[in-house]
Every structure is written in structure tokens, then in C-alpha cells.
Design a protein around this motif. Structure first.
Motif, PDB file in Angstrom:
ATOM      1  N   UNK A   5       0.834  -1.198   0.000  1.00 60.86           N
ATOM      2  CA  UNK A   5       0.000   0.000   0.000  1.00 60.86           C
ATOM      3  C   UNK A   5       0.874   1.256   0.000  1.00 60.86           C
ATOM      4  N   UNK A   6       0.394   2.320  -0.645  1.00 59.79           N
ATOM      5  CA  UNK A   6       1.147   3.575  -0.609  1.00 59.79           C
ATOM      6  C   UNK A   6       1.061   4.204   0.780  1.00 59.79           C
ATOM      7  N   UNK A   7       2.025   5.039   1.130  1.00 57.21           N
ATOM      8  CA  UNK A   7       1.991   5.705   2.435  1.00 57.21           C
ATOM      9  C   UNK A   7       0.828   6.690   2.498  1.00 57.21           C
ATOM     10  N   UNK A   8       0.375   6.962   3.711  1.00 55.55           N
ATOM     11  CA  UNK A   8      -0.731   7.897   3.899  1.00 55.55           C
ATOM     12  C   UNK A   8      -0.293   9.350   3.866  1.00 55.55           C
ATOM     13  N   UNK A   9       1.002   9.591   3.922  1.00 56.57           N
ATOM     14  CA  UNK A   9       1.500  10.966   3.873  1.00 56.57           C
ATOM     15  C   UNK A   9       2.933  10.949   3.370  1.00 56.57           C
ATOM     16  N   UNK A  12       6.400  11.953  -2.528  1.00 52.50           N
ATOM     17  CA  UNK A  12       6.896  10.829  -3.314  1.00 52.50           C
ATOM     18  C   UNK A  12       7.416  11.344  -4.651  1.00 52.50           C
ATOM     19  N   UNK A  13       8.501  10.769  -5.119  1.00 56.81           N
ATOM     20  CA  UNK A  13       8.985  11.008  -6.470  1.00 56.81           C
ATOM     21  C   UNK A  13       8.900   9.696  -7.225  1.00 56.81           C
ATOM     22  N   UNK A  23      11.629   9.866 -17.013  1.00 55.69           N
ATOM     23  CA  UNK A  23      10.571  10.791 -16.628  1.00 55.69           C
ATOM     24  C   UNK A  23      10.453  10.844 -15.123  1.00 55.69           C
ATOM     25  N   UNK A  24      10.089  12.016 -14.601  1.00 52.65           N
ATOM     26  CA  UNK A  24       9.924  12.176 -13.151  1.00 52.65           C
ATOM     27  C   UNK A  24       8.595  12.855 -12.859  1.00 52.65           C
ATOM     28  N   UNK A  25       7.970  12.409 -11.767  1.00 49.51           N
ATOM     29  CA  UNK A  25       6.713  13.000 -11.303  1.00 49.51           C
ATOM     30  C   UNK A  25       6.766  13.098  -9.787  1.00 49.51           C
ATOM     31  N   UNK A  26       5.949  13.973  -9.237  1.00 53.31           N
ATOM     32  CA  UNK A  26       5.919  14.207  -7.798  1.00 53.31           C
ATOM     33  C   UNK A  26       4.480  14.185  -7.316  1.00 53.31           C
ATOM     34  N   UNK A  27       4.307  13.764  -6.081  1.00 57.69           N
ATOM     35  CA  UNK A  27       2.991  13.793  -5.453  1.00 57.69           C
ATOM     36  C   UNK A  27       3.140  13.579  -3.963  1.00 57.69           C
ATOM     37  N   UNK A  28       2.051  13.778  -3.251  1.00 58.70           N
ATOM     38  CA  UNK A  28       2.043  13.624  -1.809  1.00 58.70           C
ATOM     39  C   UNK A  28       1.056  12.537  -1.421  1.00 58.70           C
ATOM     40  N   UNK A  56      15.543  15.480  -5.760  1.00 61.54           N
ATOM     41  CA  UNK A  56      15.373  15.000  -4.391  1.00 61.54           C
ATOM     42  C   UNK A  56      15.608  16.139  -3.400  1.00 61.54           C
ATOM     43  N   UNK A  57      16.599  16.952  -3.659  1.00 62.86           N
ATOM     44  CA  UNK A  57      16.851  18.118  -2.799  1.00 62.86           C
ATOM     45  C   UNK A  57      15.661  19.073  -2.835  1.00 62.86           C
ATOM     46  N   UNK A  58      15.117  19.308  -4.007  1.00 61.38           N
ATOM     47  CA  UNK A  58      13.999  20.245  -4.162  1.00 61.38           C
ATOM     48  C   UNK A  58      12.710  19.732  -3.512  1.00 61.38           C
ATOM     49  N   UNK A  59      12.365  18.463  -3.752  1.00 55.81           N
ATOM     50  CA  UNK A  59      11.065  17.929  -3.330  1.00 55.81           C
ATOM     51  C   UNK A  59      11.098  17.197  -1.993  1.00 55.81           C
ATOM     52  N   UNK A  60      12.285  16.830  -1.502  1.00 56.93           N
ATOM     53  CA  UNK A  60      12.435  16.155  -0.214  1.00 56.93           C
ATOM     54  C   UNK A  60      11.490  14.957  -0.054  1.00 56.93           C
ATOM     55  N   UNK A  61      11.542  13.993  -0.984  1.00 61.37           N
ATOM     56  CA  UNK A  61      10.616  12.858  -0.892  1.00 61.37           C
ATOM     57  C   UNK A  61      10.959  11.918   0.261  1.00 61.37           C
ATOM     58  N   UNK A  62       9.943  11.222   0.731  1.00 64.69           N
ATOM     59  CA  UNK A  62      10.130  10.177   1.728  1.00 64.69           C
ATOM     60  C   UNK A  62      10.153   8.801   1.074  1.00 64.69           C
ATOM     61  N   UNK A  63       9.640   8.726  -0.167  1.00 65.74           N
ATOM     62  CA  UNK A  63       9.558   7.467  -0.891  1.00 65.74           C
ATOM     63  C   UNK A  63       9.852   7.704  -2.365  1.00 65.74           C
TER      64      UNK A  63
END
Length: 166
Positions: A5-9, A12-13, A23-28, A56-63
């Protein structure tokens, strides 16, 4: 069928891996909406990973999420193994967990989205990979992942004993 399952918060990149372009995409994880952000190119892997490091520096993803390409019947091919290797390198360099998502037909979906937006033919090329990454990330938010890897934990996991499993 996805097991993880995806994380609840958390940010993500996602990446649509290709040997020439990524290709790269971002979401929360809270709002679960994916956005295309970049198409990564470079003459070598170091240039590509430098671009990824900047994202990664810009978006600070956790996953991190990587599309796992397979044949339409789900069987693996050469690019499947390269995408797995890419995901392992992401984990090794950035120490972030990596989820793999079935990416079958993501490029077809991306082409259709761009066509519906009035972007056709050669004009699609610079955007296609990042829109495919968007489709991969949205699929992750909607349906979960087929595999999970975090070097700090166990190697590739694909069973429900893993705490990340759905």
C-alpha cells in the motif's frame, strides 16, 4: 496484483526509467495526486543521477517509486532488470525506500493524455516520459506497488509479512 500500500503521507517522487530518458513525477501521499515535473537526460549516468539528486533536494521525498516495465502478459524482459537496478541504485545513493509499480501501458496512457491536451507527434517527446511517470505515481496512489525495497530493511519484499505490505 499489488501487495504494498502507498503511504498515507509524505512526498513521493516517481520515475519512468529509460536508457535515454527518465521521466519524473511528484505527489504527496495525503492528497494522492501526481504531477509531472521533469524529463531527465544526460550523456552518462552521473549526469542523470545529479539531476535526480537536485529533484530530491527540491522535493524532499520520503519514498521513491519506479515503474517496472514488463511485457503485456506480465513477463519480464531486459528493461525490467535495468529498472530494478536503477531502483537499487536510487536506494543506495539516497537511502530512501523504493517501491516498484507495474507500468504496463503507462506510455500509451501518457500519449493519450497528451493527445487529448492537443499535444501531438514530435511535440510529445519532451513531455512523454514525465507524463508516464505521472501515470506510474498515480497508479501507485490508487493501487499500491508490486514490490518494495529498502536496503536498511530487507531486500526485495513481496509478501504480507513486511510491515509495508497492504
Amino acid at each position: 496484483m499489488p501487495n504494498f500500500a502507498p503511504p498515507d503521507s509524505g512526498s513521493c517522487l516517481a520515475f519512468d526509467f529509460g536508457e535515454t530518458r527518465i521521466g519524473a513525477a511528484q505527489g504527496d501521499g495525503r492528497i494522492r495526486i501526481a504531477h509531472p515535473i521533469a524529463t531527465i537526460t544526460g550523456s552518462n549516468n552521473e549526469e542523470k543521477f545529479a539531476r535526480i539528486a537536485a529533484l530530491i533536494q527540491q522535493w524532499q521525498p520520503e519514498n521513491l517509486i519506479v515503474g517496472l516495465p514488463t511485457h503485456i502478459d506480465g513477463s519480464e524482459h531486459a528493461l525490467t532488470q535495468l529498472a530494478r537496478k536503477f531502483g537499487h541504485r536510487l536506494n543506495g545513493r539516497f537511502r530512501l525506500p523504493v517501491y516498484w509499480v507495474d507500468e504496463r501501458l503507462s506510455s500509451v496512457y501518457a500519449e493519450e493524455l497528451l493527445r487529448e491536451s492537443g499535444i501531438r507527434g514530435r511535440k510529445q517527446k519532451p513531455m512523454l516520459d514525465q507524463v508516464a511517470a505521472q501515470a506510474i505515481l498515480q497508479s501507485f496512489f490508487d493501487h499500491g506497488a508490486v514490490a518494495f525495497f529498502d536496503r536498511q530493511g530487507d531486500a526485495d519484499a513481496d509478501n504480507s509479512d513486511n510491515p509495508k505490505a497492504a
